[in-house]
Design a protein around this motif. Structure first.
Motif, PDB file in Angstrom:
ATOM      1  N   LYS A  37     -12.993 -21.577 -17.293  1.00  0.00           N
ATOM      2  CA  LYS A  37     -14.316 -22.127 -17.001  1.00  0.00           C
ATOM      3  C   LYS A  37     -14.595 -23.341 -17.895  1.00  0.00           C
ATOM      4  O   LYS A  37     -15.098 -24.364 -17.428  1.00  0.00           O
ATOM      5  CB  LYS A  37     -15.370 -21.048 -17.217  1.00  0.00           C
TER       6      LYS A  37
ATOM      7  N   TYR B 126     -11.082 -16.050 -18.306  1.00  0.00           N
ATOM      8  CA  TYR B 126     -12.119 -16.649 -17.470  1.00  0.00           C
ATOM      9  C   TYR B 126     -12.901 -17.697 -18.255  1.00  0.00           C
ATOM     10  O   TYR B 126     -13.175 -18.791 -17.749  1.00  0.00           O
ATOM     11  CB  TYR B 126     -13.053 -15.556 -16.931  1.00  0.00           C
TER      12      TYR B 126
ATOM     13  N   ARG C  56     -15.131 -27.205 -16.538  1.00  0.00           N
ATOM     14  CA  ARG C  56     -16.333 -27.971 -16.898  1.00  0.00           C
ATOM     15  C   ARG C  56     -15.962 -29.264 -17.592  1.00  0.00           C
ATOM     16  O   ARG C  56     -16.546 -30.305 -17.338  1.00  0.00           O
ATOM     17  CB  ARG C  56     -17.242 -27.142 -17.785  1.00  0.00           C
TER      18      ARG C  56
END
Length: 172
Positions: A164, A160, A168
């Motif tokens: 993530k 994760y 971003r």
């Protein structure tokens, strides 16, 4: 997947081949250990120590041939599945033991052993199909799942975080 062999066989196999679903769990176990063998084999390739890679493959082949000779004679086609499992399992054990000389993996031996035992027991139950086999297999699966829950949480959090971070980075 072994728990769903019969259901998947109804979908994937023609009616004439449905009876072959009894071989699938043993072949899955053999494939499982073959995949692990490939992982451990990559350690030898990366470290340029391929002699042991060849040795384990050759010994696994010999074990497979001898197992086929014995088990097919005694058990028929099921014997071939057992031979595949024994061959790949023996290679796996040899590579795990020897690879510690090259690389230390952070592995909980007790959890790993119980998990492997669980997979093998499910395969045996799903192949031999004794009374209550499906319930026993589900209970073993749940036990193995719970034993590995901590590891799965760590893997999920790591995955994760990586995803993530990539998302971003791409949005900037």
């Amino acid at each position: 997947l072994m728990l769903f062999t019969e259901v998947l066989s109804v979908i994937l196999f023609r009616k004439e081949f449905f009876e072959a679903n009894i071989f699938v769990p043993l072949l899955m176990i053999g494939f499982f250990y073959n995949a692990l063998n490939s992982f451990y084999g990559s350690i030898y390739v990366a470290s340029k120590k391929t002699k042991f890679l060849f040795t384990t493959t050759a010994l696994g082949t010999i074990i497979g041939i001898l197992s086929n000779f014995f088990f097919i004679k005694e058990l028929g086609a099921i014997g071939a599945g057992i031979a595949v499992c024994l061959s790949n399992l023996s290679v796996y054990v040899m590579r795990v033991r020897d690879s510690k000389k090259i690389l230390t993996l952070n592995e909980n031996i007790k959890t790993s052993f119980i998990s492997h035992l669980g997979v093998i027991l499910i395969g045996i139950f799903m192949t031999t199909r004794p009374h209550g086999y499906y319930i026993f297999s589900i209970v073993i699966f749940i036990g193995v799942f719970l034993i590995n829950l901590g590891t799965m949480k760590v893997l999920y959090k790591t995955f994760y975080s990586l995803v993530k971070g990539k998302v971003r980075k791409n949005w900037k």
